[in-house]
Design a protein around this motif. Sequence first.
Motif: not given
Length: 217
Positions: A196, A200-202
């Motif tokens: 992450k 907050d992108s994964r």
Amino acid sequence: MTSYKPEYARMEDYLTTIYRLEEALEEARISDISRELRVSPATVSKIIGKLEEKSLVIRVKYKGVKLTEKGRNLAEKIIRKHRIAEVFLLKILGFNEVEAHRYAHHLEHLPDIVVEKIYEAVGKPPVCPHGNRIPGASIAASKLTRLINAQLLKTCVVKRIAGEFTDVLEYVYNAGIKVDEEIVVLKLTDKSVMVKLSNDSRHEIPTYIARFIYVEC
């Protein structure tokens, strides 16, 4: 004036590739050299033989090859120019990290006096845009961990994209991973690392790529 020989340039490519692999992974295996230079293992072995004859590398049982002091000195001269050029291309000319790396290859054979003037102009940074030490510069010691060894769910900071191999850099930056930004390992398997980022992108990063990412936790 002596013309620049393609075969000499090819040997330089091998020396710098071995240098980068040793720097990033602590060893330079034939399979990794083959992958990075996009040539067959048989071709790699042939060129390694020529480098051995020139006392630039030695073979290490079970670990591939290792630069001799002579080979390392030659590689570091090229790597220093490359990393200084990357800083110049990024900070002064406005190219992105991948473009700076790509175009820096064309500046590796500028005269030393020109490169050192560029180094002064960009403020004599100790590291390149990817966090790797510029040979000859002094940097404070810090304990870094490979992303593949980072503790799960612990917030870390990306400090180095070691090796500076084009495919790795393209993958890392396209995923939005940046040096000096936070990253958290969510899941770790033999094939990939789920992370992450600070936005907050994964992303699921292949282990092959993740092994070149060093973090501070």
